[in-house]
Design a protein around this motif. Structure first.
Motif: not given
Length: 112
Positions: A5, A8, A55, A82, A86-87
């Motif tokens: 991840w 964000r 990531h 989430y 962002e994963q």
């Protein structure tokens, strides 16, 4: 299961209490998951390497069944994670390399 991840903009923009609450919730969830056999083997920051994921962070989990891995993923989604990250996830059964190699070889034969 492996999670990767990247925070964000919403995570960076969140106030300190919101970030603390989110990560405290993750720690509590890890404790509860460990009670049913789902354990985190660790979290880390992704080191730059050839063909690495884009990531920034990763976690490695071990679950005794796919159903419990799915329960982990449901909890991640329900937590609001989430919204802030962002994963990408990879879930699968860990097997000997020889078994996966044999499957790759069979894929080559199937494509002909």
């Amino acid at each position: 299961m492996i999670e990767t991840w990247t925070p964000r903009p919403a995570f960076h923009a969140a106030d300190e209490q919101t970030r603390n609450d989110l990560l405290a919730g993750a720690q509590e969830a890890m404790r509860q998951l460990a009670e049913i056999g789902v354990v985190t083997l660790g979290w880390g920051r992704v080191e730059p390497a050839a063909n690495s994921t884009s990531h920034e962070w990763f976690a490695v989990w071990q679950a005794p069944s796919k159903e419990l891995a799915d329960k982990l993923l449901e909890g991640v989604e329900d937590s609001g994670w989430y919204t802030y990250f962002e994963q990408s996830n990879a879930v699968g059964e860990l097997r000997p390399a020889e078994a996966a190699i044999a499957e790759h070889l069979a894929l080559g034969a199937d494509a002909r």
